[in-house]
Write a protein that holds these residues in place. Structure first.
Motif, PDB file in Angstrom:
ATOM      1  N   ILE A 165     -39.424 -52.004 -57.313  1.00 39.23           N
ATOM      2  CA  ILE A 165     -40.026 -53.299 -57.620  1.00 39.23           C
ATOM      3  C   ILE A 165     -40.721 -53.795 -56.355  1.00 39.23           C
ATOM      4  O   ILE A 165     -40.198 -53.636 -55.250  1.00 39.23           O
ATOM      5  CB  ILE A 165     -38.949 -54.331 -58.024  1.00 39.23           C
ATOM      6  N   ASP A 166     -41.885 -54.422 -56.533  1.00 39.33           N
ATOM      7  CA  ASP A 166     -42.533 -55.102 -55.414  1.00 39.33           C
ATOM      8  C   ASP A 166     -43.279 -56.312 -55.966  1.00 39.33           C
ATOM      9  O   ASP A 166     -44.301 -56.171 -56.627  1.00 39.33           O
ATOM     10  CB  ASP A 166     -43.492 -54.173 -54.670  1.00 39.33           C
ATOM     11  N   LEU A 167     -42.758 -57.498 -55.703  1.00 39.53           N
ATOM     12  CA  LEU A 167     -43.355 -58.730 -56.197  1.00 39.53           C
ATOM     13  C   LEU A 167     -44.258 -59.399 -55.162  1.00 39.53           C
ATOM     14  O   LEU A 167     -44.840 -60.441 -55.432  1.00 39.53           O
ATOM     15  CB  LEU A 167     -42.256 -59.712 -56.627  1.00 39.53           C
ATOM     16  N   SER A 168     -44.391 -58.805 -53.983  1.00 35.49           N
ATOM     17  CA  SER A 168     -45.209 -59.406 -52.935  1.00 35.49           C
ATOM     18  C   SER A 168     -46.696 -59.288 -53.263  1.00 35.49           C
ATOM     19  O   SER A 168     -47.123 -58.334 -53.918  1.00 35.49           O
ATOM     20  CB  SER A 168     -44.917 -58.758 -51.580  1.00 35.49           C
ATOM     21  N   GLU A 169     -47.473 -60.254 -52.800  1.00 35.86           N
ATOM     22  CA  GLU A 169     -48.921 -60.257 -53.048  1.00 35.86           C
ATOM     23  C   GLU A 169     -49.619 -59.076 -52.373  1.00 35.86           C
ATOM     24  O   GLU A 169     -50.543 -58.503 -52.910  1.00 35.86           O
ATOM     25  CB  GLU A 169     -49.540 -61.566 -52.554  1.00 35.86           C
ATOM     26  N   ASP A 170     -49.150 -58.718 -51.164  1.00 35.74           N
ATOM     27  CA  ASP A 170     -49.833 -57.672 -50.391  1.00 35.74           C
ATOM     28  C   ASP A 170     -49.140 -56.303 -50.473  1.00 35.74           C
ATOM     29  O   ASP A 170     -49.446 -55.395 -49.713  1.00 35.74           O
ATOM     30  CB  ASP A 170     -49.972 -58.091 -48.933  1.00 35.74           C
ATOM     31  N   LYS A 171     -48.210 -56.161 -51.397  1.00 39.31           N
ATOM     32  CA  LYS A 171     -47.491 -54.895 -51.619  1.00 39.31           C
ATOM     33  C   LYS A 171     -46.766 -54.427 -50.357  1.00 39.31           C
ATOM     34  O   LYS A 171     -46.751 -53.251 -50.027  1.00 39.31           O
ATOM     35  CB  LYS A 171     -48.439 -53.794 -52.112  1.00 39.31           C
ATOM     36  N   SER A 172     -46.140 -55.360 -49.664  1.00 40.21           N
ATOM     37  CA  SER A 172     -45.472 -55.036 -48.403  1.00 40.21           C
ATOM     38  C   SER A 172     -43.946 -55.127 -48.478  1.00 40.21           C
ATOM     39  O   SER A 172     -43.281 -54.937 -47.465  1.00 40.21           O
ATOM     40  CB  SER A 172     -45.959 -55.995 -47.312  1.00 40.21           C
ATOM     41  N   SER A 173     -43.394 -55.423 -49.658  1.00 40.52           N
ATOM     42  CA  SER A 173     -41.946 -55.629 -49.759  1.00 40.52           C
ATOM     43  C   SER A 173     -41.321 -54.844 -50.909  1.00 40.52           C
ATOM     44  O   SER A 173     -40.714 -55.421 -51.803  1.00 40.52           O
ATOM     45  CB  SER A 173     -41.652 -57.123 -49.932  1.00 40.52           C
ATOM     46  N   PRO A 174     -41.463 -53.515 -50.904  1.00 39.54           N
ATOM     47  CA  PRO A 174     -40.881 -52.746 -52.006  1.00 39.54           C
ATOM     48  C   PRO A 174     -39.352 -52.782 -51.962  1.00 39.54           C
ATOM     49  O   PRO A 174     -38.745 -52.805 -50.893  1.00 39.54           O
ATOM     50  CB  PRO A 174     -41.400 -51.326 -51.777  1.00 39.54           C
ATOM     51  N   MET A 234     -42.882 -42.845 -56.660  1.00 44.15           N
ATOM     52  CA  MET A 234     -42.855 -43.873 -57.682  1.00 44.15           C
ATOM     53  C   MET A 234     -43.655 -45.101 -57.234  1.00 44.15           C
ATOM     54  O   MET A 234     -44.338 -45.711 -58.050  1.00 44.15           O
ATOM     55  CB  MET A 234     -41.415 -44.259 -58.017  1.00 44.15           C
ATOM     56  N   LEU A 235     -43.538 -45.451 -55.954  1.00 44.61           N
ATOM     57  CA  LEU A 235     -44.303 -46.599 -55.467  1.00 44.61           C
ATOM     58  C   LEU A 235     -45.802 -46.343 -55.599  1.00 44.61           C
ATOM     59  O   LEU A 235     -46.553 -47.223 -56.026  1.00 44.61           O
ATOM     60  CB  LEU A 235     -43.951 -46.910 -54.013  1.00 44.61           C
ATOM     61  N   HIS A 236     -46.241 -45.155 -55.235  1.00 46.09           N
ATOM     62  CA  HIS A 236     -47.661 -44.816 -55.331  1.00 46.09           C
ATOM     63  C   HIS A 236     -48.157 -45.007 -56.767  1.00 46.09           C
ATOM     64  O   HIS A 236     -49.205 -45.620 -56.992  1.00 46.09           O
ATOM     65  CB  HIS A 236     -47.900 -43.384 -54.856  1.00 46.09           C
ATOM     66  N   THR A 237     -47.404 -44.494 -57.734  1.00 50.29           N
ATOM     67  CA  THR A 237     -47.778 -44.614 -59.146  1.00 50.29           C
ATOM     68  C   THR A 237     -47.829 -46.081 -59.561  1.00 50.29           C
ATOM     69  O   THR A 237     -48.770 -46.518 -60.222  1.00 50.29           O
ATOM     70  CB  THR A 237     -46.787 -43.847 -60.037  1.00 50.29           C
ATOM     71  N   MET A 238     -46.822 -46.846 -59.159  1.00 47.76           N
ATOM     72  CA  MET A 238     -46.762 -48.258 -59.516  1.00 47.76           C
ATOM     73  C   MET A 238     -47.938 -49.027 -58.916  1.00 47.76           C
ATOM     74  O   MET A 238     -48.615 -49.786 -59.599  1.00 47.76           O
ATOM     75  CB  MET A 238     -45.447 -48.863 -59.038  1.00 47.76           C
ATOM     76  N   TYR A 239     -48.202 -48.831 -57.624  1.00 46.26           N
ATOM     77  CA  TYR A 239     -49.298 -49.540 -56.958  1.00 46.26           C
ATOM     78  C   TYR A 239     -50.654 -49.128 -57.528  1.00 46.26           C
ATOM     79  O   TYR A 239     -51.536 -49.961 -57.725  1.00 46.26           O
ATOM     80  CB  TYR A 239     -49.283 -49.279 -55.454  1.00 46.26           C
ATOM     81  N   GLU A 240     -50.824 -47.848 -57.783  1.00 41.41           N
ATOM     82  CA  GLU A 240     -52.098 -47.355 -58.309  1.00 41.41           C
ATOM     83  C   GLU A 240     -52.440 -47.996 -59.646  1.00 41.41           C
ATOM     84  O   GLU A 240     -53.599 -48.282 -59.936  1.00 41.41           O
ATOM     85  CB  GLU A 240     -52.038 -45.835 -58.452  1.00 41.41           C
ATOM     86  N   ASP A 241     -51.424 -48.248 -60.465  1.00 47.14           N
ATOM     87  CA  ASP A 241     -51.637 -48.843 -61.787  1.00 47.14           C
ATOM     88  C   ASP A 241     -51.443 -50.354 -61.788  1.00 47.14           C
ATOM     89  O   ASP A 241     -51.313 -50.967 -62.838  1.00 47.14           O
ATOM     90  CB  ASP A 241     -50.729 -48.181 -62.817  1.00 47.14           C
ATOM     91  N   LYS A 242     -51.371 -50.961 -60.583  1.00 47.70           N
ATOM     92  CA  LYS A 242     -51.245 -52.410 -60.420  1.00 47.70           C
ATOM     93  C   LYS A 242     -50.000 -52.979 -61.097  1.00 47.70           C
ATOM     94  O   LYS A 242     -50.022 -54.070 -61.660  1.00 47.70           O
ATOM     95  CB  LYS A 242     -52.510 -53.107 -60.905  1.00 47.70           C
ATOM     96  N   GLY A 243     -48.906 -52.215 -61.036  1.00 50.27           N
ATOM     97  CA  GLY A 243     -47.651 -52.685 -61.602  1.00 50.27           C
ATOM     98  C   GLY A 243     -46.808 -53.413 -60.571  1.00 50.27           C
ATOM     99  O   GLY A 243     -47.107 -53.398 -59.373  1.00 50.27           O
TER     100      GLY A 243
END
Length: 79
Positions: free
Chosen positions: A27-36, A1-10
């Motif tokens: 959910i990941d609100l961090s700028e660098d996608k480091s805090s899922p 799910m994270l891969h799908t979310m990150y790939e689509d910039k969600g």
């Protein structure tokens, strides 16, 4: 799910959006996608009845955005 979310910039994705009908979301609100954050079987409590207008989108329909009133401030997820 994270891969799908990150790939689509969600910033968030519910399991039902990827055809898994469970009470699960990421959910990941961090700028660098480091805090899922992985949330399973969530419940929440609204601490303030104030509704705020904000623009939202959906990874299921990438080109669609809409202003929506929601309880944004003072809401806690009970895990």
């Amino acid at each position: 799910m994270l891969h799908t979310m990150y790939e689509d910039k969600g910033i968030g994705l519910a399991a039902t959006q990827v055809d898994v009908h469970k009470r699960l979301l990421v959910i990941d609100l961090s700028e660098d996608k480091s805090s899922p954050l992985h949330i399973v079987n969530p419940d929440y409590e609204i601490l303030d009845d104030t509704l705020e207008l904000s623009e939202e989108g959906c990874l299921s329909i990438p080109s669609f955005r809409q202003e929506v009133k929601r309880h944004i401030r003072d809401m806690t997820i009970c895990i």
